[in-house]
Motif scaffolding. Structure first.
Motif, short mmCIF file in Angstrom:
data_model
loop_
_atom_site.label_atom_id
_atom_site.label_comp_id
_atom_site.label_asym_id
_atom_site.label_seq_id
_atom_site.Cartn_x
_atom_site.Cartn_y
_atom_site.Cartn_z
N ALA A 1 -38.85 24.10 -30.57
CA ALA A 1 -40.17 24.31 -29.95
C ALA A 1 -40.09 24.22 -28.43
O ALA A 1 -40.68 25.05 -27.71
N LEU A 2 -39.35 23.25 -27.92
CA LEU A 2 -39.25 23.09 -26.47
C LEU A 2 -38.41 24.21 -25.83
O LEU A 2 -38.68 24.63 -24.71
N THR A 3 -37.41 24.68 -26.55
CA THR A 3 -36.62 25.81 -26.05
C THR A 3 -37.52 27.03 -25.87
O THR A 3 -37.47 27.72 -24.84
N VAL A 4 -38.36 27.29 -26.86
CA VAL A 4 -39.28 28.43 -26.76
C VAL A 4 -40.29 28.19 -25.64
O VAL A 4 -40.56 29.10 -24.83
N ALA A 5 -40.82 26.97 -25.55
CA ALA A 5 -41.81 26.67 -24.51
C ALA A 5 -41.25 26.88 -23.11
O ALA A 5 -41.94 27.34 -22.21
N ARG A 6 -39.95 26.54 -22.93
CA ARG A 6 -39.35 26.67 -21.60
C ARG A 6 -39.01 28.11 -21.25
O ARG A 6 -38.93 28.44 -20.07
N ARG A 7 -38.84 28.97 -22.25
CA ARG A 7 -38.35 30.32 -21.96
C ARG A 7 -39.40 31.42 -22.09
O ARG A 7 -39.21 32.52 -21.57
N VAL A 8 -40.50 31.16 -22.77
CA VAL A 8 -41.58 32.15 -22.83
C VAL A 8 -42.38 32.05 -21.54
O VAL A 8 -42.79 30.97 -21.12
N ARG A 9 -42.63 33.19 -20.94
CA ARG A 9 -43.26 33.23 -19.63
C ARG A 9 -44.78 33.27 -19.80
O ARG A 9 -45.37 34.32 -20.01
N ALA A 10 -45.39 32.10 -19.70
CA ALA A 10 -46.84 31.99 -19.87
C ALA A 10 -47.33 30.77 -19.09
O ALA A 10 -46.63 29.75 -19.01
N GLY A 11 -48.52 30.88 -18.53
CA GLY A 11 -49.07 29.80 -17.73
C GLY A 11 -49.56 28.62 -18.53
O GLY A 11 -49.60 27.49 -18.05
N ARG A 12 -49.97 28.86 -19.77
CA ARG A 12 -50.38 27.78 -20.68
C ARG A 12 -49.60 27.91 -21.97
O ARG A 12 -49.44 29.02 -22.49
#
Length: 499
Positions: free
Chosen positions: A435-446
């Protein structure tokens, strides 16, 4: 689908508003009106003046006077905080009234409107604290002879253009932070949902905000909105709306190089891994696209789901959609209300037709719901969606969800980032590393992990890429409306340049 009308809440005659300049309500006089009909009932509910460019000039001049004479910009922050706290108390007192007008003009469920107004109370309370926390910096590392200060100063007159999907919530995600910074405001709400922006003028006046610090000029985006973006005496423009209109704001703002804050469109991914709590994820995905009938810039409109569970998860989301209560916005049991405008209703139905024509598989929904009046669309799910389809690429701004399967984490991230937008994203997984890997690499402000559309005023809002510039809310949202000044102080007697 439940439809339980609550006609006793509908006004017998539309409420007529003026606009608000320099602390006073200005009646429409000879100006024509917009007459707004409730999208859920077809009944006239409000009449709003069509202001002129001259009205805008008067409002900007009032905001300029209020800023320059320091009645707000130079008072102690504790006094600004006190006004914001009183405003919060008044909003709490008038919450039911504000929620009703929000629902009548917008078509959102009354229960949702009530929750939003309650959230707005908290935003004002948070911003009051942020006003007192705003600070600069000091540099004691310039040697014995030189001392440095960095101060934050209010940027000046802020033009604020807000959309029709969250008329009061988006207003309150900006106004208290702009005021906390010490700026003055000229607000231009959407012409179809202006009532609660004008009610906030009454609230702020009662709370003790000095005249001229919050002004409201009503009218269309093509006239008043365009004139505001071009206005030479507006120091900053905050705009929330479509990316196409945001692009026009950028072009118009070059006249005086005004600063821009832009929260624009989104095509937001909801990424579901096989190891997620799928029941939670299905409920969250349904909420993420159904909330505010999908008319939400952070709606999760792309369901990116691991292939091994994709078909089963489709069925779970379909079952959730079947239980969603679509109907009269004034019924407290309603979860999905009316589409706000006839034009938006047509846009959504056009995209549903495009999805079918381009070969997507309609899993459920896709039809207009007939309750005898108003615009209603069933929550819609498409399977077999490819990245080149319009429903996968364009912001539809309606309750339409597209399913796109993936096999690996790298593929999920690539699909999520395959968009010109970068406003928001969600991931559902019980594996925290994943989950954190995806959160760090998906380009989104929220970004949300195992939830969606959650949060409060403490965290900033804003987007990457073509989803906008700048940040609202949090301490960052106050800083957004300030300028930074460097002050250099020399100590002792100057070493002469000319001896």
């Amino acid at each position: 689908m439940d439809h339980q009308p609550a006609h006793f809440l509908l006004p017998s005659d539309p409420r007529t508003f003026g606009f608000f300049v320099d602390g006073k309500i200005v009646e429409a006089g000879a100006r024509p009106y917009f007459e707004r009909h409730s999208p859920g009932h077809g009944v006239a509910v409000t009449r709003i003046p069509k202001c002129t460019k001259e009205d805008l000039d008067l409002a900007v001049a009032a905001a300029r006077r209020a800023f320059e004479d320091g009645r707000w910009s130079r008072i102690p922050s504790v006094e600004r905080a006190s006004v914001l706290l009183r405003a919060a108390q008044i909003i709490r007192r008038r919450a039911e009234e504000i929620a009703l007008w929000e629902t009548l003009e917008n078509g959102k469920p009354i229960s949702q409107a009530r929750a939003e107004i309650d959230g707005c109370v908290g935003i004002f309370e948070y911003a009051a604290g942020a006003a007192r926390a705003l600070h600069g910096d000091a540099f004691n590392n310039l040697g014995d002879r030189l001392f440095g200060l960095v101060t934050r100063e209010p940027i000046g007159v802020v033009g604020l253009i807000t959309p029709w999907n969250f008329p009061f919530l988006i207003l309150c995600e900006r106004v208290p932070f702009i005021l906390a910074a010490g700026c003055t405001i000229v607000a231009k709400p959407s012409e179809v949902t202006s009532a609660t922006t004008l009610i906030l003028a009454e609230v702020l006046a009662e709370a003790g905000l000095p005249a001229g610090c919050y002004n409201v000029v009503t009218g269309s985006g093509s006239t008043i909105g365009q004139a505001m973006t071009e206005h030479m005496d507006v120091d900053m423009l905050s705009f929330t709306g479509s990316t196409s209109v945001g692009r026009r704001c950028v072009q118009a703002a070059t006249g005086n190089f005004k600063k821009l804050g832009l929260e624009l469109g989104g095509k937001n991914p909801q990424i579901v891994f096989a190891d997620a709590d799928l029941e939670d994820a299905a409920d969250g995905v349904a909420f993420g696209i159904g909330f505010n009938t999908g008319q939400c810039c952070v709606s999760g409109s792309r369901l990116i789901v691991e292939r091994s569970v994709a078909r089963a998860f489709e069925e779970m989301v379909t079952a959730k959609f079947a239980k969603v209560k679509v109907g009269d916005p004034l019924d407290p049991a309603t979860q999905v209300g009316a589409i706000t405008t006839a034009a938006q209703n047509e846009t959504i139905m056009t995209y549903i037709a495009k999805g079918r024509a381009e070969g997507a598989r309609l899993v459920c929904g896709g039809e207009q719901l007939d309750f005898g009046h108003g615009h209603y669309i069933a929550p819609t799910l498409f399977g077999d969606v490819s990245a080149d389809m319009a429903i996968a690429r364009d912001e539809i701004f309606g309750p339409v969800l597209s399913v796109m399967p993936f096999d690996t984490i790298e593929e999920a991230i690539a699909i999520a980032n395959d968009t010109v937008y970068g406003l928001a994203a969600s991931v559902w997984s019980k594996n925290i590393d994943k989950a954190l890997t995806v959160a760090r690499r998906v380009r989104a402000g929220r970004f949300w992990i195992n939830t969606t559309l959650a949060g409060g005023p403490e965290l900033p809002l804003g987007g990457f890429k073509q989803s906008g510039w700048g940040r609202e809310a949090g301490i960052y949202g106050v800083e957004e409306y300030t300028q930074i000044k460097s002050v250099h102080i020399e100590l002792g007697k100057r070493e002469p340049w000319v001896s």
